[in-house]
Write a protein that holds these residues in place. Structure first.
Motif, PDB file in Angstrom:
ATOM      1  N   TRP A   8       0.827  -1.413   0.064  1.00 19.03           N
ATOM      2  CA  TRP A   8       0.016  -0.135  -0.085  1.00 19.03           C
ATOM      3  C   TRP A   8       0.848   1.141  -0.117  1.00 19.03           C
ATOM      4  CZ3 TRP A   8      -5.394   0.184   2.400  1.00 19.03           C
ATOM      5  CH2 TRP A   8      -6.121  -0.907   2.153  1.00 19.03           C
ATOM      6  N   LYS A   9       0.396   2.290  -0.766  1.00 24.64           N
ATOM      7  CA  LYS A   9       1.203   3.427  -0.758  1.00 24.64           C
ATOM      8  C   LYS A   9       0.752   4.290   0.543  1.00 24.64           C
ATOM      9  CE  LYS A   9       1.140   3.908  -5.771  1.00 24.64           C
ATOM     10  NZ  LYS A   9       0.818   2.503  -6.104  1.00 24.64           N
ATOM     11  N   TYR A  11      -0.320   7.384   0.903  1.00 19.83           N
ATOM     12  CA  TYR A  11      -1.568   8.068   0.792  1.00 19.83           C
ATOM     13  C   TYR A  11      -2.705   7.111   0.824  1.00 19.83           C
ATOM     14  CZ  TYR A  11      -2.298   6.881  -3.946  1.00 19.83           C
ATOM     15  OH  TYR A  11      -2.074   6.358  -5.027  1.00 19.83           O
ATOM     16  N   GLU A  12      -2.818   5.808   0.468  1.00 17.23           N
ATOM     17  CA  GLU A  12      -3.590   5.072   0.555  1.00 17.23           C
ATOM     18  C   GLU A  12      -3.764   4.561   2.110  1.00 17.23           C
ATOM     19  OE1 GLU A  12      -3.484   2.508  -3.798  1.00 17.23           O
ATOM     20  OE2 GLU A  12      -2.280   1.745  -2.060  1.00 17.23           O
ATOM     21  N   LYS A  13      -2.768   4.350   2.724  1.00 12.68           N
ATOM     22  CA  LYS A  13      -2.851   3.884   4.029  1.00 12.68           C
ATOM     23  C   LYS A  13      -3.451   4.934   5.070  1.00 12.68           C
ATOM     24  CE  LYS A  13       1.582   1.045   4.190  1.00 12.68           C
ATOM     25  NZ  LYS A  13       2.691   1.215   4.848  1.00 12.68           N
ATOM     26  N   GLY A  15      -5.671   7.439   3.913  1.00 13.01           N
ATOM     27  CA  GLY A  15      -6.998   7.280   3.675  1.00 13.01           C
ATOM     28  C   GLY A  15      -7.875   6.129   4.247  1.00 13.01           C
ATOM     29  N   PHE A  16      -7.237   5.238   4.156  1.00 10.10           N
ATOM     30  CA  PHE A  16      -7.894   3.858   4.805  1.00 10.10           C
ATOM     31  C   PHE A  16      -8.249   4.168   6.053  1.00 10.10           C
ATOM     32  CE2 PHE A  16      -7.863  -0.031   7.101  1.00 10.10           C
ATOM     33  CZ  PHE A  16      -8.964  -0.531   6.554  1.00 10.10           C
ATOM     34  N   THR A  95       0.268  -3.922   4.760  1.00 11.10           N
ATOM     35  CA  THR A  95      -0.984  -3.313   3.921  1.00 11.10           C
ATOM     36  C   THR A  95      -2.244  -3.652   5.018  1.00 11.10           C
ATOM     37  OG1 THR A  95      -1.348  -5.716   3.513  1.00 11.10           O
ATOM     38  CG2 THR A  95       0.215  -4.238   2.074  1.00 11.10           C
ATOM     39  N   ASP A  97      -5.267  -5.001   4.227  1.00  5.01           N
ATOM     40  CA  ASP A  97      -6.083  -5.886   3.472  1.00  5.01           C
ATOM     41  C   ASP A  97      -7.142  -6.535   4.204  1.00  5.01           C
ATOM     42  OD1 ASP A  97      -5.164  -5.817   0.187  1.00  5.01           O
ATOM     43  OD2 ASP A  97      -3.655  -6.185   1.461  1.00  5.01           O
ATOM     44  N   SER A 221     -16.609  -1.292  -3.185  1.00  5.44           N
ATOM     45  CA  SER A 221     -15.426  -0.809  -3.850  1.00  5.44           C
ATOM     46  C   SER A 221     -14.367  -1.795  -3.980  1.00  5.44           C
ATOM     47  CB  SER A 221     -14.987   0.288  -2.752  1.00  5.44           C
ATOM     48  OG  SER A 221     -14.679  -0.235  -1.703  1.00  5.44           O
TER      49      SER A 221
END
Length: 445
Positions: A8-9, A11-13, A15-16, A95, A97, A221
């Motif tokens: 995971w990037k 910014y993805e982390k 945001g999540f 990650t 997930d 999503s």
């Protein structure tokens, strides 16, 4: 859980983390008012109304219905929590997930719960009941938009039943991982229509319906990118790389919890709702009125303080007609506009006094609940409007025959009245069509 997924990037982390905390706060009952309601509900006298209200409760920070402002507060809490989480996780390359999977599980069951709660109400035609006699004798212009929408749904019970069936099927689809995305996709179309209807008809459940839409979007999503790539862009698409693995206690516990959910919210709630539809429909009071009195009555004679008032379309004092319902409600049409109960939310109440559907959204008639002393032939009428409950009428009644009712007594303003009511043998188009009329048959009213 298998966990062979791309990294995971940053910014993805981030945001999540915000999304995870926000939806966890939305979906799980962290509000003390929920537990206050839960612990004051009689467990051994649990009714379908209680299950519905518990199943549909959402976190709110003030009195009254949920507001978009509550979402803003939860979002601020989620952002603050994500900052702390990011600081604590700054040294770990990981990650999310597995966390994303469990978030979808929570939202799947939460959304399924909402659909089952509403679905069984519609399946047994409880949410939008058939119009009362008073509603059938109220001019169209005296209803607000929300009430017109509800009455329009109530006159087609087969369609309401169909909508309930769709919601129950979608709920069952959400409970299984392989069908969850399909169910979420169909739900978004279905609930999107409900949300737009709430906007167009000024319904009070727009916040809740939009909240459920956000749940559906999060559930969908996970597969949305692959679905779009395959069906819209028509490009090769890899299967999902993350798959949960359940072994031993986890596997058995998963099926025990799923079975318990189905047993309580499908079997028990479904049976209780079906029984309630026959014995305790929540929109109208269930206290029976006087026997064989229900119907529409013209006011043949109206005397106030000894003066007989002739029929008039402009006199604000004289009654024009009266409706006795099968339950203990009497509604009176006068030229004095009734106050409007502006509640436009869907409420499920246990107490007969709080079941105000018949007066909500209409200004055409004055509604009273009555208590009958059959030994003394005395009716005590109390205004059903929440702000006017102190207005009471004490009336003696007599029924010289099945088509006449005579009332005599005093009003809340201490005026003496004497009223003779004549029953009207009125035919209603809806009933005539249901009893054999149709598009290809002649219908005489």
């Amino acid at each position: 859980m298998s966990n062979v997924t791309p990294a995971w990037k940053d910014y993805e982390k981030i945001g999540f983390r915000v999304i995870f905390i926000y939806f966890l706060l939305q979906a799980l009952p962290f509000d003390w008012k929920f537990y206050s309601y839960l612990f004051t509900t009689p467990i051994f006298d649990l009714r379908y109304e209680d299950i519905f209200n518990l199943a549909n409760y959402t976190t709110r920070f003030g009195a009254g219905p949920a507001r978009y402002a509550d979402w803003g507060i939860l979002l601020l809490i989620a952002i603050a929590g994500a900052i702390v989480w990011t600081y604590a996780d700054r040294q770990r390359a990981r990650t999310y997930d597995a966390a994303f999977y469990w978030l979808r599980v929570i939202l799947r069951y939460r959304l399924a719960l909402a659909l089952l709660a509403y679905g069984f109400l519609k399946l047994f035609v409880l949410q939008a009941p058939y119009p009362s006699l008073s509603s059938l004798n109220t001019p169209y212009g005296d209803f607000n938009r929300w009430k017109l929408f509800s009455l329009s749904l109530g006159i087609v019970p087969s369609y309401e039943l169909f909508l309930g069936g769709v919601e129950i099927v979608l709920a069952l689809g959400l409970l299984f991982r392989k069908t969850a995305s399909i169910a979420a996709f169909i739900f978004l179309i279905f609930c999107g229509n409900i949300f737009v209807s709430n906007l167009a008809y000024e319904g009070g459940d727009q916040v809740y319906s939009l909240l459920l839409i956000t749940y559906g979007l999060v559930i969908l999503s996970f597969d949305l990118q692959r679905i779009s790539r395959l069906l819209i862009l028509q490009q090769p698409t890899a299967a999902a790389t993350f798959k949960p693995v359940f072994e031993g206690i986890r596997k058995n516990g998963r099926w025990i919890l799923k079975t318990a959910f189905l047993l309580f919210f499908v079997v028990i709630y479904g049976v209780k709702t079906g029984v309630g539809a026959k014995t305790d429909p929540y929109q109208y009071p269930t206290t029976k009125g006087l026997p064989a009195i229900s119907g529409l009555y013209n006011v043949a004679t109206f005397v106030v303080n000894g003066d007989t008032l002739a029929y008039s379309l402009t006199d604000s004092l004289r009654w024009r007609n009266v409706v006795f319902e099968e339950w203990n409600t009497v509604s009176i049409l006068t030229n004095r506009q009734a106050p409007v109960d502006t509640n436009n939310r869907h409420l499920v109440k246990r107490d007969n006094a709080e079941r105000l559907y018949e007066i909500e959204g209409t200004s055409g008639r004055h509604y009273y609940s009555y208590a009958a002393d059959t030994a003394q032939h005395l009716l005590t009428l109390e205004n059903r409007h929440p702000g006017l409950s102190g207005q009471t009428l004490s009336l003696r009644y007599s029924r010289p025959d099945k088509d006449h009712v005579i009332l005599a007594g005093t009003t809340y303003s201490k005026d003496s009245i004497y009223v003779i009511l004549e029953k009207v043998n009125k035919k209603y188009l809806l009933e005539e069509v249901a009893n054999g009329g149709g598009r290809n048959r002649k219908l005489k009213l």
